[in-house]
Structure formats: C-alpha cells, structure tokens
Design an enzyme around this catalytic site. Sequence first.
Site, short mmCIF file in Angstrom:
data_model
loop_
_atom_site.label_atom_id
_atom_site.label_comp_id
_atom_site.label_asym_id
_atom_site.label_seq_id
_atom_site.Cartn_x
_atom_site.Cartn_y
_atom_site.Cartn_z
CD GLN A 89 0.47 8.14 7.21
OE1 GLN A 89 -0.16 9.05 7.74
NE2 GLN A 89 -0.04 6.93 7.05
CB SER B 267 5.07 10.07 11.66
OG SER B 267 4.13 10.16 10.60
NE ARG C 50 -5.50 -0.14 12.84
CZ ARG C 50 -4.83 0.07 11.71
NH1 ARG C 50 -3.51 0.13 11.73
NH2 ARG C 50 -5.48 0.22 10.57
CG ASP D 44 0.04 -0.01 9.40
OD1 ASP D 44 -0.53 0.74 10.20
OD2 ASP D 44 0.51 0.38 8.32
CE LYS E 71 -3.22 0.53 3.33
NZ LYS E 71 -3.87 1.68 3.99
CB SER E 72 3.86 2.25 2.00
OG SER E 72 3.30 2.07 3.27
NE ARG F 159 -6.21 7.80 10.80
CZ ARG F 159 -5.71 7.05 9.83
NH1 ARG F 159 -6.51 6.57 8.89
NH2 ARG F 159 -4.44 6.76 9.78
NE ARG G 283 6.07 6.77 0.84
CZ ARG G 283 5.19 6.50 1.79
NH1 ARG G 283 4.18 5.66 1.53
NH2 ARG G 283 5.30 7.05 2.98
CE LYS H 84 -0.81 3.47 12.41
NZ LYS H 84 -0.19 3.77 11.10
#
Length: 441
Positions: A175, A173, A356, A325, A27-28, A128, A32, A352
Amino acid sequence: MSTATPRPLAVSSRGPLKGRVTVPGDKSISHRSLMFSALAVGESRIEGLLEGEDVLATAAAMRAMGATITRGDDGVWTVSGVGVGGLLQPEQALDMGNSGTSTRLLMGLVASHPITVTFTGDASLSSRPMGRAIEPLSQMGAEITSSPGGRLPLMLKGISPAVPITYTLPVASAQVKSAVLLAGLNTPGITRVIEPVPTRDHSERMLKGFGAELTVEDGPEGKIISIRGEAELKPQHIIVPGDPSSAGFWMVAASIVPGSDITIANVCMNPTRTGLIKALRMMGASIEAVDSREVGGEPVADLRVRHAPLKAIEVPPELAPSMIDEYPILFVAASVAEGRTVARGAHELRVKESDRIATMRAALEANGVVLEEFEDGLAITGTGGAPIPGGGAAVSKLDHRIAMSMTVAGLAAAAPIAIDDVAPVQTSYPAFFTVLDSLTA
C-alpha cells in the site's frame, strides 16, 4: 459505510464441502482498476469487480473527484476517466469506511494534485496508523494534518507540481509502495521506490498495462521501481481474477473437513499472493492447480482442493508478505494439524482491521485450541485431525477476516462456535455465507 447492525452467528459442523465455487474478484486489483481507469483519458470497462463495501468506497471517492462510474445490469462497470492531473476538488469528506487500501492509495493520488481532501473512516479504520504513508507523501510536498497518532480523520492538501523522490520502504507494504507510485504519476521526472522485501505487485503490472512508463530492476538494496511522471494512461478492458485471500477460506475448509472435494475457479496466482497455498502444501494439503492461464497480465488457475491430513510446520517468515492477509485462516488450519505449527514474521498483523494476532489467539483459545502468542505470530498445537473442542465465543472486532476464519473453524469443531458479529464480512465477501450453504448443502 459499514455501520451495519451486529449479526451474531453460531457455526457448527455441517459435513463435507462439495462442488465448484467462484470467489469474488480480487480486492487489491479491484481497487486499482477503478483508480487507474478514473485517471485514464477515455472509457474503461471492468468485469468481475469485487462489489464489497471497501471497493465501493473507492468507487464513491473517484466519483467525488470527477470520474463517471456506472454499473451495467450485466455486472460490467464502466469508468470515464478525468486524466492524470485532472482530479477535481470533492465537495465533502471522503468516507473510506473500513478500507485501509482505499485510504493509503487515494492519499497517494491526491498528494500530487492541487486539491484538498479530508479522509474519514469507521471506528476500526480510524484506529489504524497512516504515518507510514504520510512520511513519503510529505517528502513529495503534500501537507497532511492527521488526528493524533497519524490516524483518521486526516486532511491532505496536495501540491502540483510535487517533488519526485527516491524512497526506501522501511516495512514491507504494497500500500505504501503504491501510494508513492501513484503520487509519482502526476509528478514531473522520475519517482522511485526501493523495496528491500518483495510485496504484491498489482500496481506495477496494472500501471504498465495502462501505458505508464514504469520499470522494475534489481539493485543492491532490493527491487527498484521507477515511474515517469506526467503520465498519460490509456483506457483498458479489465477482467478481475478471483481473490486468493477469499479463496483461502475454502482451501482451508476443504482441507480440514473430512470428505471434502471442491474446485475454486479463476483464482489469481500472482506469485506475490500465493504464500498460503505454499504453506498449506508444505503441511500436506491437496491443492491442485488446473488450467493455468493468464488474464489481464495476471496468472490465473482453477484450484481443486481435497481433504488431507495436515502436519505442523514452521512457516518460513519470508512467506509473510505474500500471505499477510491469510494468517488468520492459516491459524485455523494449524489448529487441526498434527503437531505444533509456528507462524511468525507477521508483525503487520498487529495493525490490520484488528490486531489479528491477539484477536485470533483469543478466539481460538476460547474454543479449546492450545497456543502461544509472540509479538509477530502464534505457535499452535493442533488436534492431529480431530475436531477442535469449540463451544466458546469468538469476538470478530469488526474484522471480516476474523469472522470468516472463525466460521471455518466452526466447521471443524466438536461444539458450535458463537461468533459475536459476522456483518463485517460484507466489506470483502458479501456472498460468503450463501456460498457456504451451497458447498455444504
């Protein structure tokens, strides 16, 4: 995006998992690959792109800002980019669905372009906090107006030229790191991010592959990542490796269901992403890497996973960034291990798609698992290899990883586990239940 009708599901034991599985593209890397291709001058090709709702939200956003993005009948995606600095003003708000990655990275891209973008999302994403990305991007000159608490909906007015900064990440992070680096792409001079704790480095690897002038060096405060702005990115042919987070569900399922023997093909083995494999091996899991190779700058291998008795461990907190994750599925593995597993150092889990820690505690506890909750994780007393009791409900809180983790728990439960909604699985792993059926056929 993601307004699916709730899909309840009762999951019960099905016997061993057997066979070979290919997991969705990482996914990451998928996010990108679309973004960087849209900023290159020319046409890029992407194979193996994850076609979940989160990544499709990124594709829609890049189209709205001028890139031409198409999918061929062969599943190969073609992207004609607008060049760094060439993003266009979108005609309407960008709907990010459930994708925090899309939101934070695109905030970085927009921050150094002279356009104004409104970001919206579903109920989960809108709860979030975005403040950790807002702070450095504001320092670079972007004007950001958010909803109370630094949340979506959010309006970002970019600036060109933006101001290059040196920014030390207050929390680990990837992100936020990526958001600052992406803002730096169209900022004159050198933008630096100092990373006290290493996080996944897909942005750095891929930006270099696209031709950005980027360096990584060790300093007294941690890793220093520097990018020279006004970059010219060159189009690429990208092959997206399998997502280790998606592979994690099958790793744990095969480890805890007696008689299982599966091979998971083409898994990304980037060292910033293999924390779950390390933790499971510490617990005694049988995970063998076969045919290790490199694809598009990322290490890749096939993983053969066989059932093995698991023993409780104290999970090293330094593994947290490389498996953040995967904690929900690790909690499931701990539930059937012998002894008391302590998994801490995961404060990030509180912000998240759901909280979680609290959500998994409630779901596992409702199904007879003995555990203790901390601010930064859980301690779980396992069954010693016996099935967990099951027979209870599990509330997914619109969180795909909770839904998949509790599905795996159901495979090792004495009585069915009733999950309130598995529809969110579409955001990251649309074929999850089809694959489950094939492995347990």
